[in-house]
Design a protein around this motif. Structure first.
Motif, mmCIF file in Angstrom:
data_model
loop_
_atom_site.group_PDB
_atom_site.id
_atom_site.type_symbol
_atom_site.label_atom_id
_atom_site.label_comp_id
_atom_site.label_asym_id
_atom_site.label_seq_id
_atom_site.Cartn_x
_atom_site.Cartn_y
_atom_site.Cartn_z
ATOM 1 N N GLY A 15 0.787 -1.228 0.000
ATOM 2 C CA GLY A 15 0.000 0.000 0.000
ATOM 3 C C GLY A 15 0.818 1.275 0.000
ATOM 4 O O GLY A 15 0.265 2.366 -0.067
ATOM 5 N N ARG A 16 2.148 1.161 0.064
ATOM 6 C CA ARG A 16 2.995 2.357 0.133
ATOM 7 C C ARG A 16 3.858 2.530 -1.123
ATOM 8 O O ARG A 16 4.767 3.354 -1.148
ATOM 9 C CB ARG A 16 3.875 2.295 1.378
ATOM 10 C CG ARG A 16 2.974 2.199 2.635
ATOM 11 C CD ARG A 16 3.648 2.512 3.881
ATOM 12 N NE ARG A 16 3.894 3.944 4.026
ATOM 13 C CZ ARG A 16 4.555 4.466 5.053
ATOM 14 N NH1 ARG A 16 5.005 3.694 6.013
ATOM 15 N NH2 ARG A 16 4.762 5.758 5.134
ATOM 16 N N GLU A 17 3.548 1.782 -2.181
ATOM 17 C CA GLU A 17 4.360 1.806 -3.399
ATOM 18 C C GLU A 17 4.429 3.198 -4.031
ATOM 19 O O GLU A 17 5.521 3.676 -4.368
ATOM 20 C CB GLU A 17 3.821 0.780 -4.412
ATOM 21 C CG GLU A 17 3.939 -0.654 -3.962
ATOM 22 C CD GLU A 17 2.806 -1.144 -3.061
ATOM 23 O OE1 GLU A 17 2.892 -2.295 -2.597
ATOM 24 O OE2 GLU A 17 1.834 -0.382 -2.799
ATOM 25 N N ALA A 18 3.300 3.846 -4.208
ATOM 26 C CA ALA A 18 3.290 5.181 -4.827
ATOM 27 C C ALA A 18 4.021 6.194 -3.946
ATOM 28 O O ALA A 18 4.758 7.043 -4.449
ATOM 29 C CB ALA A 18 1.854 5.637 -5.090
ATOM 30 N N GLU A 19 3.820 6.090 -2.656
ATOM 31 C CA GLU A 19 4.501 6.991 -1.715
ATOM 32 C C GLU A 19 6.017 6.786 -1.780
ATOM 33 O O GLU A 19 6.790 7.756 -1.762
ATOM 34 C CB GLU A 19 3.974 6.718 -0.313
ATOM 35 C CG GLU A 19 4.520 7.624 0.754
ATOM 36 C CD GLU A 19 4.008 7.262 2.141
ATOM 37 O OE1 GLU A 19 4.362 8.003 3.075
ATOM 38 O OE2 GLU A 19 3.288 6.249 2.313
ATOM 39 N N VAL A 24 11.330 8.889 -3.362
ATOM 40 C CA VAL A 24 12.619 8.759 -4.047
ATOM 41 C C VAL A 24 12.800 9.898 -5.032
ATOM 42 O O VAL A 24 13.830 10.585 -5.035
ATOM 43 C CB VAL A 24 12.735 7.385 -4.751
ATOM 44 C CG1 VAL A 24 13.935 7.352 -5.697
ATOM 45 C CG2 VAL A 24 12.829 6.263 -3.726
ATOM 46 N N ARG A 25 11.797 10.127 -5.875
ATOM 47 C CA ARG A 25 11.911 11.146 -6.935
ATOM 48 C C ARG A 25 11.970 12.567 -6.389
ATOM 49 O O ARG A 25 12.720 13.388 -6.888
ATOM 50 C CB ARG A 25 10.755 11.014 -7.909
ATOM 51 C CG ARG A 25 10.857 9.773 -8.748
ATOM 52 C CD ARG A 25 9.752 9.680 -9.761
ATOM 53 N NE ARG A 25 9.898 8.424 -10.491
ATOM 54 C CZ ARG A 25 9.209 8.128 -11.553
ATOM 55 N NH1 ARG A 25 8.329 8.987 -12.032
ATOM 56 N NH2 ARG A 25 9.393 6.973 -12.162
ATOM 57 N N GLU A 26 11.166 12.855 -5.380
ATOM 58 C CA GLU A 26 11.047 14.234 -4.902
ATOM 59 C C GLU A 26 12.066 14.614 -3.837
ATOM 60 O O GLU A 26 12.457 15.779 -3.752
ATOM 61 C CB GLU A 26 9.634 14.467 -4.357
ATOM 62 C CG GLU A 26 8.566 14.343 -5.427
ATOM 63 C CD GLU A 26 7.155 14.267 -4.874
ATOM 64 O OE1 GLU A 26 6.958 14.537 -3.660
ATOM 65 O OE2 GLU A 26 6.240 13.916 -5.652
ATOM 66 N N LYS A 27 12.479 13.655 -3.024
ATOM 67 C CA LYS A 27 13.363 13.982 -1.899
ATOM 68 C C LYS A 27 14.792 13.470 -2.071
ATOM 69 O O LYS A 27 15.737 14.148 -1.672
ATOM 70 C CB LYS A 27 12.773 13.450 -0.594
ATOM 71 C CG LYS A 27 11.443 14.083 -0.237
ATOM 72 C CD LYS A 27 10.960 13.646 1.119
ATOM 73 C CE LYS A 27 9.620 14.230 1.464
ATOM 74 N NZ LYS A 27 9.625 15.632 1.766
#
Length: 112
Positions: A15-19, A24-27
């Motif tokens: 349930g945390r795949e998108a997060e 990774v991409r944003e931070k």
């Protein structure tokens, strides 16, 4: 050239795949691309495998021109910052991370 890899051995918590991907991409990517001496940053996510023995959710590969450049990056303030930010990523991940350095050679493909 040298490539330092971080292998994320395990899985993202259900349930945390998108997060995880957004984190990774944003931070983290903005930090990894600021490592001194880095020539390329590549983030790879496992899609398929011929083995069920290991699951690498992600592999980070950063290319450097020399081993000395890697040492400089590891001693940099941005690396310390990225380690701190990685703590938030680990809240979404079940597994472990290990690092290794490869010496790499490029070979041109045939042109016939």
């Amino acid at each position: 050239m040298y490539i330092r890899c971080a292998f994320f051995n395990g899985r993202v918590k259900p349930g945390r795949e998108a997060e995880f991907t957004a984190y990774v991409r944003e931070k983290l990517v903005p930090l990894w691309t600021r490592f001194p001496g880095a020539q390329e940053v590549r983030v790879m996510r496992q899609e398929d495998s011929d083995s069920d023995a290991q699951r690498y959710e992600m592999v980070l590969a950063i290319r450097y021109p020399s081993h000395a450049a890697i040492e400089q990056a590891l001693a940099s303030p941005v690396r310390a910052e990225s380690r701190e930010v990685t703590g938030g990523l680990m809240e979404m991940f079940e597994g472990s991370i290990f690092h290794t350095v490869f010496r790499a050679d490029d070979f041109p493909l045939p042109t016939d």
